[in-house]
Design an enzyme around this catalytic site. Structure first.
Site, mmCIF file in Angstrom:
data_model
loop_
_atom_site.group_PDB
_atom_site.id
_atom_site.type_symbol
_atom_site.label_atom_id
_atom_site.label_comp_id
_atom_site.label_asym_id
_atom_site.label_seq_id
_atom_site.Cartn_x
_atom_site.Cartn_y
_atom_site.Cartn_z
ATOM 1 N N GLY A 182 46.710 33.133 40.549
ATOM 2 C CA GLY A 182 46.931 32.151 41.714
ATOM 3 C C GLY A 182 45.390 31.799 42.104
ATOM 4 O O GLY A 182 45.337 31.047 43.073
ATOM 5 N N HIS A 183 44.762 33.070 42.563
ATOM 6 C CA HIS A 183 43.922 33.776 43.253
ATOM 7 C C HIS A 183 42.588 34.194 42.842
ATOM 8 O O HIS A 183 42.522 36.056 43.180
ATOM 9 C CB HIS A 183 45.016 34.760 44.388
ATOM 10 C CG HIS A 183 44.243 34.947 45.881
ATOM 11 N ND1 HIS A 183 42.919 35.563 46.225
ATOM 12 C CD2 HIS A 183 44.297 34.273 46.878
ATOM 13 C CE1 HIS A 183 42.930 36.153 47.763
ATOM 14 N NE2 HIS A 183 43.585 34.948 48.114
ATOM 15 N N PHE A 184 41.742 33.596 42.329
ATOM 16 C CA PHE A 184 41.744 32.433 42.450
ATOM 17 C C PHE A 184 41.212 32.311 40.104
ATOM 18 O O PHE A 184 40.816 33.551 40.120
ATOM 19 C CB PHE A 184 40.638 31.759 42.856
ATOM 20 C CG PHE A 184 40.939 32.216 44.332
ATOM 21 C CD1 PHE A 184 41.623 31.036 45.090
ATOM 22 C CD2 PHE A 184 40.377 32.925 45.119
ATOM 23 C CE1 PHE A 184 41.661 31.194 46.179
ATOM 24 C CE2 PHE A 184 40.503 33.380 46.317
ATOM 25 C CZ PHE A 184 41.252 32.183 47.376
ATOM 26 N N VAL B 62 40.194 37.618 43.091
ATOM 27 C CA VAL B 62 39.830 38.255 43.670
ATOM 28 C C VAL B 62 41.192 38.619 44.328
ATOM 29 O O VAL B 62 42.499 37.905 44.401
ATOM 30 C CB VAL B 62 39.268 37.331 45.095
ATOM 31 C CG1 VAL B 62 38.597 38.483 46.325
ATOM 32 C CG2 VAL B 62 37.395 37.041 44.919
#
EC number: 4.2.1.59
Length: 140
Positions: free
Chosen positions: A47-49, A54
């Site tokens: 989810g990041h990203f 990252v």
């Protein structure tokens, strides 16, 4: 040098929140240098990203704290105890950390009064600083 098995004997962190893979230098209660191999398999990259993975800055800070915790929890009076964040100061993020990077993390104790302390920490990738700051901690 401490491998992951030895690290698991020293600090209480476990998957998915264990963020140090190896300790390459350590002075009990004073300083430590450790490695975090950042892979695309890290759960936070989902989810990041998704299209631009990252490593979250807060997890870089946590990795720095875990390297420092190894040095502190080697001290006889702190063995088997749990380190807690008490604060962070002067933290700066200089570059992003991506899958495939190897974080080299150095922490050094600045002060210690009883079980409350402060350490300076720096995380580097390929010799370049990606994050640095001061970590305040309590050991209970």
């Amino acid at each position: 040098m401490y491998n992951i098995d030895k690290i698991l004997e020293i600090i209480p962190h476990r998957y998915p929140f264990l963020l140090v893979d190896r300790i390459i230098e350590v002075e009990e209660g004073k300083r430590a240098k450790g490695i975090k191999n950042v892979t695309i398999n890290e759960p936070f990259f989902q989810g990041h990203f998704p299209s631009n993975p990252v490593m979250p800055g807060v997890l870089i800070v946590e990795a720095m704290a875990q390297v420092g915790a190894v040095a502190m929890l080697l001290k006889e009076e702190f063995k088997g105890k749990t380190p807690f964040f008490a604060g962070i100061d002067k933290v700066r993020f200089k570059k992003v950390v991506k899958p495939g990077d190897v974080l080299v993390i150095e922490t050094e104790l600045i002060s210690l009064k009883g079980s409350i302390g402060k350490a300076k920490a720096v995380a580097m990738v390929d010799g370049e600083v990606v994050c640095e700051g001061e970590l305040l901690f309590a050991i209970k």
